[in-house]
Design an enzyme around this catalytic site. Structure first.
Site, PDB file in Angstrom:
ATOM      1  CB  SER A   1      21.533  53.810 104.642  1.00 52.74           C
ATOM      2  OG  SER A   1      22.767  54.213 105.212  1.00 52.74           O
TER       3      SER A   1
ATOM      4  NE  ARG B   1      39.716  35.733  58.551  1.00 52.77           N
ATOM      5  CZ  ARG B   1      38.587  35.215  58.111  1.00 52.77           C
ATOM      6  NH1 ARG B   1      37.436  35.635  58.623  1.00 52.77           N
ATOM      7  NH2 ARG B   1      38.576  34.293  57.172  1.00 52.77           N
TER       8      ARG B   1
END
Length: 461
Positions: free
Chosen positions: A278, A317
């Site tokens: 930390s 498509r």
């Protein structure tokens, strides 16, 4: 496809899987398209669709060194697709004649889908190698801690004793199932796409079936007689496997996070100086690999919805659904590969504290043995009456802050059933049921697995 204009997130800058990033990189994406164009020319040359000498020249010109990437992406942004510009650039490196035979009879999605099939199959093959390594490490852990007793937990509370080996064994078995899914997905995605503008392959002429089969062989893909360019379950299966692999790893990661809590302190990630540190709390050693896996899995889970949406592609498509794959597929593959990297880190250096596990068995007054003691008494009282007796004893133990054994004797005396209590209550180590068998079975099944059979391109590929 991943381009230089679509950089990976910060996450991938320090935790991205290098193999997956390379497979879906700018260079490799373009190279797969060129490989397909080269295979198409060679197959057509062999079939007499185009001149054999022209085919050789086209194949030789299909190299990334002949591609100006900046010009390619500029063209793609204008056209909407990259193959138009790719073909023009390859053709510019050919003399009159063969320059008019590049991409002969093919359409853009033929090239891109076949290229994507190469990338997805390579992606899954790379993941299988990672799964093998991860499973081997965890199988070793399960064996080492086969008989190490620890609290089993349900609904986040202590339930009954189990072993750490059995806890890991279920993950080993899940990874075995995932490898099976991956192998099936590998065969699903490893399929050529070459059916032309509308799915009939009319432009290829009478030798179309022969040409497609040869293209597949040259690329190391499966042939098919039925088009899949608008039936994207092939893509969806890839996404599903990647997402569920992430989900399996997130289960492991979540357990590591919970077991490494200060109040539990039974299992921890590997340690080295400043790992998980930390910026303000000097004591912290955060489970960073587990956190990354959980974050990646959450992202993969959300991204999976894209893979079902692309299956909506209409008619012959897609009109938008196809484009969603361009970001979703490489992102999903990289998430899975990166999550596997972090899981391997965890498995390779996992720190286990058997003494703390034993100590935690006594937490809450040893109430973890309530079921075991209920079963001991059930042979004399019946299950329901024994359950009620242990329920009352458990409540009393919590109220008075005494052990379950003390509370049970008090409750039994009050009910006039002291004579039914055993001289010695069953211990956690004696109440593991099939834990050892579970470990043995999972490890044996894992070792019996065979690696993925990776198909390589034909000799001329």
């Amino acid at each position: 496809m991943v381009t230089n204009k679509s950089p990976f997130s910060m996450l991938y800058q320090f935790a991205g899987n290098e193999d997956q990033i390379a497979i879906f990189s700018d260079e490799q994406t373009i190279q797969t398209w060129l490989d397909v164009e080269a295979a198409l020319a060679r197959a057509q040359g062999e079939a007499g669709v185009i001149d054999a000498e022209d085919a050789d020249r086209i194949a030789a010109a299909c190299t990334v060194d002949n591609i100006d990437r900046e010009a390619l992406w500029k063209s793609a942004a204008n056209v909407g697709y990259p193959i138009f510009g790719l073909v023009r650039q390859v053709s510019q490196h050919l003399p009159e004649g063969p320059n008019g035979r590049v991409h002969y009879g093919a359409t853009t999605q033929d090239i891109m889908d076949s290229g994507l099939a190469l990338q997805m199959s390579r992606s899954l093959a790379a993941m299988d190698v990672q799964l093998q390594r991860l499973g081997d490490l965890l199988a070793g852990t399960a064996t080492t801690y086969r008989d190490t007793v620890m609290p089993g937990r349900t609904h986040a509370q202590q339930a009954v004793p189990t072993s750490f080996g059995a806890t890991i064994a279920v993950t080993v078995e899940e990874l075995r199932r995932q490898r099976g899914r991956l192998a099936r997905a590998y065969e699903t995605v490893r399929v050529v796409s070459l059916f032309g503008a509308g799915g009939t392959d009319a432009a290829q002429g009478p030798r179309s079936v022969e040409v497609r089969a040869r293209v597949a062989e040259l690329l190391g893909l499966r042939d098919t007689d039925v088009p899949w360019h608008v039936n994207r379950d092939v893509i969806a299966e890839y996404g599903y496997v990647c997402a569920t692999i992430c989900g399996s790893l997130a289960k492991l990661a979540r357990d590591i996070v919970d077991l490494s809590r200060s109040e539990v302190s039974e299992v921890f990630e590997p340690y080295n100086p400043h790992r998980g540190a930390s910026s303000t709390m000097p004591q912290k050693v955060n489970p960073i690999s587990s956190e990354l896996i959980i974050g990646m899995s959450a992202t993969a889970s959300a991204l999976l919805s894209v893979f079902t949406r692309v299956q909506e592609a209409g008619h012959q498509r897609a009109a938008g659904e196809w484009q969603a794959e361009w970001l979703a597929v490489p992102t999903m593959g990289t998430l899975a590969g990166s999550a596997l990297d972090e899981a391997i880190i965890i498995a390779g250096g996992m720190r286990v504290d058997p003494d703390r596990m034993e100590k935690n068995l006594s937490a809450d007054g040893g109430l973890i043995m309530a079921e075991a003691q209920m079963i001991q008494l059930a042979r004399y009282l019946g299950r329901e009456e024994a359950h009620d007796l242990l329920y009352e004893a458990s409540t009393l133990a919590r109220e008075k802050g005494v052990t379950l054994a003390v509370a049970l004797r008090e409750v039994a005396a009050k009910a006039g059933k002291t004579d039914l209590l055993p001289e010695k209550f069953v211990s956690p180590a004696d109440y593991l049921g099939e834990a050892g068998h579970i470990v043995d079975a999972a490890v044996a099944a894992w070792k019996a697995m065979t690696p993925l059979v990776v198909v390589t391109p034909g000799r001329e590929g």
